[in-house]
Design a protein around this motif. Structure first.
Motif, PDB file in Angstrom:
ATOM      1  N   GLN A  53       0.864  -1.181   0.000  1.00 60.23           N
ATOM      2  CA  GLN A  53       0.000   0.000   0.000  1.00 60.23           C
ATOM      3  C   GLN A  53       0.902   1.233   0.000  1.00 60.23           C
ATOM      4  O   GLN A  53       1.711   1.415   0.899  1.00 60.23           O
ATOM      5  CB  GLN A  53      -0.883  -0.018   1.240  1.00 60.23           C
ATOM      6  N   MET A  55       1.756   5.096   0.435  1.00 55.50           N
ATOM      7  CA  MET A  55       1.337   6.305   1.137  1.00 55.50           C
ATOM      8  C   MET A  55       2.343   7.388   0.766  1.00 55.50           C
ATOM      9  O   MET A  55       3.546   7.165   0.853  1.00 55.50           O
ATOM     10  CB  MET A  55       1.340   6.096   2.647  1.00 55.50           C
ATOM     11  N   ARG A  68       3.642   0.486   2.715  1.00 59.97           N
ATOM     12  CA  ARG A  68       3.223  -0.265   3.902  1.00 59.97           C
ATOM     13  C   ARG A  68       2.677  -1.608   3.439  1.00 59.97           C
ATOM     14  O   ARG A  68       1.985  -1.701   2.440  1.00 59.97           O
ATOM     15  CB  ARG A  68       2.124   0.482   4.661  1.00 59.97           C
ATOM     16  N   VAL A  73      -6.144  -5.376   0.259  1.00 65.73           N
ATOM     17  CA  VAL A  73      -6.216  -4.056  -0.357  1.00 65.73           C
ATOM     18  C   VAL A  73      -7.284  -3.238   0.359  1.00 65.73           C
ATOM     19  O   VAL A  73      -8.447  -3.643   0.407  1.00 65.73           O
ATOM     20  CB  VAL A  73      -6.566  -4.171  -1.854  1.00 65.73           C
ATOM     21  N   PRO A  74      -6.909  -2.101   0.942  1.00 65.26           N
ATOM     22  CA  PRO A  74      -7.909  -1.273   1.615  1.00 65.26           C
ATOM     23  C   PRO A  74      -8.714  -0.485   0.584  1.00 65.26           C
ATOM     24  O   PRO A  74      -8.242  -0.230  -0.528  1.00 65.26           O
ATOM     25  CB  PRO A  74      -7.063  -0.331   2.473  1.00 65.26           C
ATOM     26  N   ARG A  78     -10.432   4.032   3.436  1.00 65.75           N
ATOM     27  CA  ARG A  78      -9.534   3.483   4.467  1.00 65.75           C
ATOM     28  C   ARG A  78      -8.099   3.959   4.235  1.00 65.75           C
ATOM     29  O   ARG A  78      -7.403   4.337   5.162  1.00 65.75           O
ATOM     30  CB  ARG A  78      -9.613   1.952   4.454  1.00 65.75           C
ATOM     31  N   GLN A  79      -7.661   3.954   2.978  1.00 69.22           N
ATOM     32  CA  GLN A  79      -6.310   4.406   2.672  1.00 69.22           C
ATOM     33  C   GLN A  79      -6.175   5.898   2.978  1.00 69.22           C
ATOM     34  O   GLN A  79      -5.163   6.335   3.531  1.00 69.22           O
ATOM     35  CB  GLN A  79      -5.973   4.124   1.209  1.00 69.22           C
ATOM     36  N   GLN A  82      -5.861   6.361   6.689  1.00 70.44           N
ATOM     37  CA  GLN A  82      -4.514   6.033   7.152  1.00 70.44           C
ATOM     38  C   GLN A  82      -3.528   7.148   6.812  1.00 70.44           C
ATOM     39  O   GLN A  82      -2.606   7.424   7.586  1.00 70.44           O
ATOM     40  CB  GLN A  82      -4.061   4.696   6.555  1.00 70.44           C
ATOM     41  N   THR A 141      -1.171   9.570  -3.196  1.00 75.20           N
ATOM     42  CA  THR A 141      -1.584   8.352  -2.493  1.00 75.20           C
ATOM     43  C   THR A 141      -2.741   7.671  -3.213  1.00 75.20           C
ATOM     44  O   THR A 141      -2.699   6.469  -3.479  1.00 75.20           O
ATOM     45  CB  THR A 141      -1.976   8.672  -1.038  1.00 75.20           C
ATOM     46  N   ARG A 145      -3.270   3.794  -6.530  1.00 78.97           N
ATOM     47  CA  ARG A 145      -4.195   2.654  -6.598  1.00 78.97           C
ATOM     48  C   ARG A 145      -4.528   2.351  -8.056  1.00 78.97           C
ATOM     49  O   ARG A 145      -4.587   3.257  -8.883  1.00 78.97           O
ATOM     50  CB  ARG A 145      -5.480   2.981  -5.848  1.00 78.97           C
TER      51      ARG A 145
END
Length: 186
Positions: A53, A55, A68, A73-74, A78-79, A82, A141, A145
């Motif tokens: 993931q 960030m 991370r 997979v969030p 959620r990502q 975070q 970020t 994805r």
């Protein structure tokens, strides 16, 4: 006919040259490894999780990607949550921080792959207020994805003008390339 002979000769030479002698009977082979049911403590600690993931955090006024490891997979929200929570202790030890000065961000991803981020009012007590880096963190970020190609910002459902990496304002969807001048080495 010559091609067939050449091919057969090549196959025979490859088989003969592999270093394993021909045998008629099976025999036991000792493998240079431990039994599969033996437990051994790992000598190197691997990162936990199966999914990487990304960030985008800040170091020395530059955007830096931090990876991370997570179990699954969030979702985009959620990502983003975070990211708002800030760097982990390990990331802080690498001098990574955040420029986000708000905790009120909501993301929706319609079928167009352009995420719409609803920005609430900023917290005036936050330690940093560099908007370019903050918006760059969010864009970099979320666009890391596979399901998000660009990010647009809004407040109270209306388009919000935000700065690109070159400090020009836009209400158009943004991509990581819009912050290219701010992205530094990890």
């Amino acid at each position: 006919m010559i091609r067939v002979r050449t091919a057969l000769l090549t196959v025979a030479l490859v088989l003969a040259g592999c270093g394993v002698p021909a045998q008629d009977d099976p025999h036991r082979v000792e493998l240079p490894r431990r039994p599969l049911n033996e437990t051994v403590a790992p000598t190197v600690t691997e990162p936990v999780g199966e999914v990487a993931q990304v960030m985008c955090l800040v170091r020395d006024d530059r955007l830096v990607q931090s990876v991370r490891r997570v179990d699954a997979v969030p979702g985009p929200q959620r990502q983003l949550d975070q990211l708002i929570a800030g760097p982990t202790p390990a990331e802080r030890a690498q001098d990574l921080s955040t420029a986000l000065a708000t905790t009120a961000l909501t993301v929706t991803v319609p079928t167009t792959a352009v995420a719409a981020v609803e920005v609430g009012e900023t917290d005036e007590r936050a330690a940093r207020s560099d908007e370019v880096l903050a918006y760059g963190q969010i864009v970099c970020t979320l666009t890391s994805r596979a399901d998000i190609a660009a990010v647009s910002f809004q407040r109270a459902g209306r388009p919000l003008q935000v700065p690109r990496g070159d400090l020009t304002l836009t209400s158009e969807p943004l991509r990581a390339a819009d912050y290219r001048s701010l992205i530094g080495p990890g």
